[in-house]
Structure formats: C-alpha cells, structure tokens
Write an enzyme that holds these catalytic residues in place. Sequence first.
Site, short mmCIF file in Angstrom:
data_model
loop_
_atom_site.label_atom_id
_atom_site.label_comp_id
_atom_site.label_asym_id
_atom_site.label_seq_id
_atom_site.Cartn_x
_atom_site.Cartn_y
_atom_site.Cartn_z
N CYS A 347 0.84 -1.20 0.00
CA CYS A 347 0.00 0.00 0.00
C CYS A 347 0.87 1.25 0.00
O CYS A 347 1.86 1.33 0.75
CB CYS A 347 -0.91 0.00 1.22
SG CYS A 347 -2.09 1.36 1.23
N ASP A 380 -5.81 -3.95 10.56
CA ASP A 380 -5.70 -4.28 9.15
C ASP A 380 -4.44 -3.67 8.54
O ASP A 380 -4.41 -2.49 8.22
CB ASP A 380 -6.95 -3.76 8.41
CG ASP A 380 -6.96 -4.14 6.94
OD1 ASP A 380 -6.11 -4.94 6.52
OD2 ASP A 380 -7.84 -3.64 6.20
N GLY A 382 0.18 -4.06 7.93
CA GLY A 382 1.44 -3.79 8.61
C GLY A 382 2.01 -4.95 9.40
O GLY A 382 3.08 -4.83 9.99
N GLY A 402 -2.69 -10.06 4.94
CA GLY A 402 -2.65 -10.11 3.48
C GLY A 402 -1.35 -10.73 3.00
O GLY A 402 -1.32 -11.87 2.54
N TYR A 426 1.07 -10.71 -5.99
CA TYR A 426 0.46 -10.05 -4.83
C TYR A 426 0.40 -8.56 -5.13
O TYR A 426 1.42 -7.96 -5.46
CB TYR A 426 1.29 -10.32 -3.57
CG TYR A 426 0.76 -9.65 -2.31
CD1 TYR A 426 -0.59 -9.74 -1.95
CD2 TYR A 426 1.62 -8.96 -1.46
CE1 TYR A 426 -1.06 -9.16 -0.78
CE2 TYR A 426 1.15 -8.38 -0.28
CZ TYR A 426 -0.18 -8.48 0.05
OH TYR A 426 -0.66 -7.90 1.20
N ARG A 427 -0.78 -7.99 -5.05
CA ARG A 427 -0.90 -6.57 -5.41
C ARG A 427 -1.86 -5.86 -4.47
O ARG A 427 -2.80 -6.45 -3.93
CB ARG A 427 -1.39 -6.43 -6.84
CG ARG A 427 -2.80 -6.93 -7.08
CD ARG A 427 -3.15 -6.90 -8.55
NE ARG A 427 -4.53 -7.34 -8.78
CZ ARG A 427 -4.95 -7.94 -9.87
NH1 ARG A 427 -4.08 -8.20 -10.84
NH2 ARG A 427 -6.20 -8.28 -10.01
N GLY A 430 -5.27 -0.90 -4.45
CA GLY A 430 -5.19 0.43 -5.04
C GLY A 430 -4.21 0.50 -6.20
O GLY A 430 -3.93 1.58 -6.73
N ARG A 442 -13.18 1.58 -4.28
CA ARG A 442 -12.58 1.51 -2.95
C ARG A 442 -11.74 2.75 -2.67
O ARG A 442 -11.57 3.15 -1.52
CB ARG A 442 -11.70 0.25 -2.91
CG ARG A 442 -11.15 -0.14 -1.56
CD ARG A 442 -10.24 -1.35 -1.75
NE ARG A 442 -9.81 -1.94 -0.51
CZ ARG A 442 -10.10 -3.17 -0.11
NH1 ARG A 442 -10.88 -3.93 -0.85
NH2 ARG A 442 -9.65 -3.65 1.02
#
Length: 524
Positions: A347, A380, A382, A402, A426-427, A430, A442
């Site tokens: 992110c 959610d 970190g 994640g 893995y993305r 955003g 989103r």
Amino acid sequence: MASSKSKGRVSLDERFYLSADGFFTANAGLGLTYDDVSLATRYSEVLPRMTRLDSSLSDSLPLSLPIVSSDMDTVTEHRMAIAMALNGGLGLLHYNMPEADQVAEVRRVKNHIHGMIGDPAVVAPDDTISQVLARIERDGLAFSTFPVTAPDGTLLGLLPGSAVKERHGQRKVAAVMIPRDKVFTVAEKDLGKDPIATADRKFSDHVGQNKLLVVDAKNRLRGLFTLSDIERISEESRAHVRPTRDADFRLRVGVAVSVPRTAEGEIDRARFLAHAAALIDEGADAIAISTAHGHTKGVGDALRMLRKAYKDITLIAGNVTSGEGVEFLAAAGADTVKIGQGPGSICTTRIVAGVGIPQLTALYVASRAAAKKGVRILADGGITKSGDIVKALTLADAVILGGLLAGSREAPGKLMEINGKTYKEYRGMGSHEAMRKGSAARYGHSSSGKFSKVAAEGIEALKEVSGTVDQVLGTLAGGVQSGLGYLGAQNLAEHRKRARYIRVTPAGQREAAPHDVIEIKAGS
C-alpha cells in the site's frame, strides 16, 4: 502498618513499563507502529499450550483464532476462505469479480464438507487404462483410484489403483472396475450434521476400505472421503483446532462488497440490497464495506441501508484510523471496524496521499472509541510476523493478514518461476491493475475511469510460495501463544489487561533480530 507514603509508591517497573493508557498518552502526538514498541514480560504460571485465542467479530460470530484473511484479489477466494475457517479464523472474500461469481464463491465455502472431495476426478467405463495412465501423467495426479460414472454423473463402479497398470493398457475401465453393488458408499442424506464423524465410523466398521463414495437419492456421485484424509482430520481435532462453523455445521465466511452507484453518483439502492440479499441467502456470515477511507457519507449511508434491511448480520466497515471514524461507523450500524490506512506492504496511500497514522497509535485511539461504543476492531495491515500480532491483540479483537497469506498455496495469485524459485502475484487493491479489475470505487474513483491518469495507492509485487495456510497459521498461532505465555495471560482479555509497553530505539530494533552471526538455517 504501611505508611501512606509507601502506599502511593510507584515501582521501578511501573515507571518504565506502562499500561496502554499511560504509554500512549505519554507519547501523544507521536505515531508509533509495531517495531517502535516492545511488550514487557510479566510473572507467569501460563504455558503457551494452556492459552486460548478465542475472540469474536460480533456477538454472533465467534472465532477460535483471531485472524481474518484480507479481502484482496490475490489473497481470498473460496479456497483461502475454507482454509481460514477450518483453522478457526475467517476468510473475507474480495469483490473484484462479477456479483454472480461472488455469490458462487460463498456457495462453495458454505457447501464445503471438510474431508469430502466435492468434485472428484472420475473416469468413463469406455476409457482404456492407457488413457487413464496418460491422464495421470498429464495432470500430475498423485492417485490412481477413480470413481466410474456415466455422463449424467450416475455411479457405475470404482476403478482400483491395482488395475491401473501398463500391462492392462488395452483393457477398458468397465472390464476391470469394481461393480457398483460392491462399491463402499454412503447416501448423502445419511451424513448428518457431522460428516467427518459419520465417515470415520463407516471406515472403522469396514476394515480394509480406504475410499467412501457419497451418492444422492438418484445414485449420482456427490463426492468421496478417503481414509487418509479422515485420519488427518482426527489428528487435527485432537490438536484442538476448532473450525469456525455456523449452527448448521457449515463453515463461516465473510464477504466484502462494493457499493454500486447510479449515473448521478447516488447509491444504487436496489442493486446494492439485491446483491446483499443473494449473499445472505447463500449463507454469508458477515458483510464488509471496505474502502480506503471509511469515514465518509457514502460508507455511512451504505451501512445504514444494510443494517435496516438485515438486523442480525455481522457488519464490518472501514478503513479508519481515528476515534471519530470508529464512532461514526458504529453509529451507522457496524459491529466491527477495520483500522489501518496505508500500513500494508503493498500500500502506498501514505506516500501518494500524505495521510494515515502509524498502526499501533491508530489502534490505541480506535480501541478507546470502540470500547465506548461497544464494537470490535480489526487491525488491518502492517503485520509481518507473529510478534506484531501479539502487540496488535493488546488493542484489537483480531487482525487481518494479506502479505503473510499471499504466498500460500490457497491464495489465488498467479504462479511464476524466477531463478528456480516459485512466486505468486500479490498486489494492492489500489494498484492500477486491481482498479481495472473492479476495486476503483474503494479509492473513490470511477470504475470506468482511465487508470493510467489516476495516482495508484498500491503496487504490484511477488511473494515467494510459502506452503499451505495450515502451516502458516500454525506457526503464527504458536508465536501468539508464546506471547501470551510471556505476559502470564491465559486468554486475550487477560492479555489486554496485562500488556505493558516501552519504546524501542533503532538500536533496540536491530538487537531484537538475529545479529553478529552467520545464519546457516533461516527460522520458520
């Protein structure tokens, strides 16, 4: 008799190792995340194996493992959600797919029978053994016993592995199969509420059988159990793994939903509620409205619509990093609020938009607002190791993972091989590619926008394949249990009460990791 002076005396430990209120108030105005802080050990009579990690996302949605898989399109689809629920956590299905496909994903989770292969590989009676061998080679199958079915799924017999040999290559399956009347079967209606116990009992009563085929009332194949799977599951039950199940013994699953808009920018109420109804009809246990900025009118309106229509469904909303944001979403009907803006490894919100609060500080502020409003919070983003989960759970009810799950075999990311190592895509939701697939809303962008001209708030990356979800969660849960043992806490409620914090310098962070050695075997 103790003097009034000694009664008010503060111990040395109390001066250095502070409770959450004391510590975060003393560090007000400073954004702290997991590596900035360490927890002090406390007197303990608790061994890690004695601890319980039970938590909940609402009064009706308990978890025996406080871990939720992220609603990202390279993390959670039905395979991940099934694995999470079987381990006592919860999977949150992403919404980067057509609405009908998302409903089908919920159905796959709710209809999953642990230990039963729901769509087994089958052969036709007219196939030759050579064709079966070629298929085993082509598909890389690790077994050679197959149910034999007609085109309409009717069970005709069982091809035993002992007959699948080169010497029988020219023979047809029908000539060597075990006929239907001698195949070990059970009627689907007789499985009951505990199919595993039923299958286990059947295997115990019929020594020498290692395949149990499930048929419906019309003798159509519905699935099969293997003895090895049943024995493995029995081992897991003895290890106290408690799957997350509903009252009908089905696995639980959460679903993230997008909020559709009309051409005028208003919420498309009819479409939004119709999709929610379809998900709930299939058995969805929680619905999440996940956006990068949850403290908005649009999220509040969507929550109120859902809560008015469905009084009992567990609602999750976010993301926010302020007490005001938690109070706003709680007032709108959320049971659980997601905390985190920009801490994820893929992110870039904080870099691109210049907003967001380091995660541990955000969790403290959010937890105090949540306690006032009687709602739960999810940490959610970190989290990179089990120690981060231990710290997060001193303030949060559960964590969302994640990156730690994206490399597992159950994650839906594309596989690729680089220099002999296998990786999965893995993305961030955003990222440009994820927004093209459907997650633009989103981040407040139109789903029909030209994303090359939009500032992405996530990147596209690779994660090395890390094994199964069972293995990953087993390691993480073991680390969390160790953390509780060090604090002398038998459960998460005691863990929160007994937590004492101290700031850590960069040198202290380096000291915490392996150092001044040549590592010859990496830790698990």
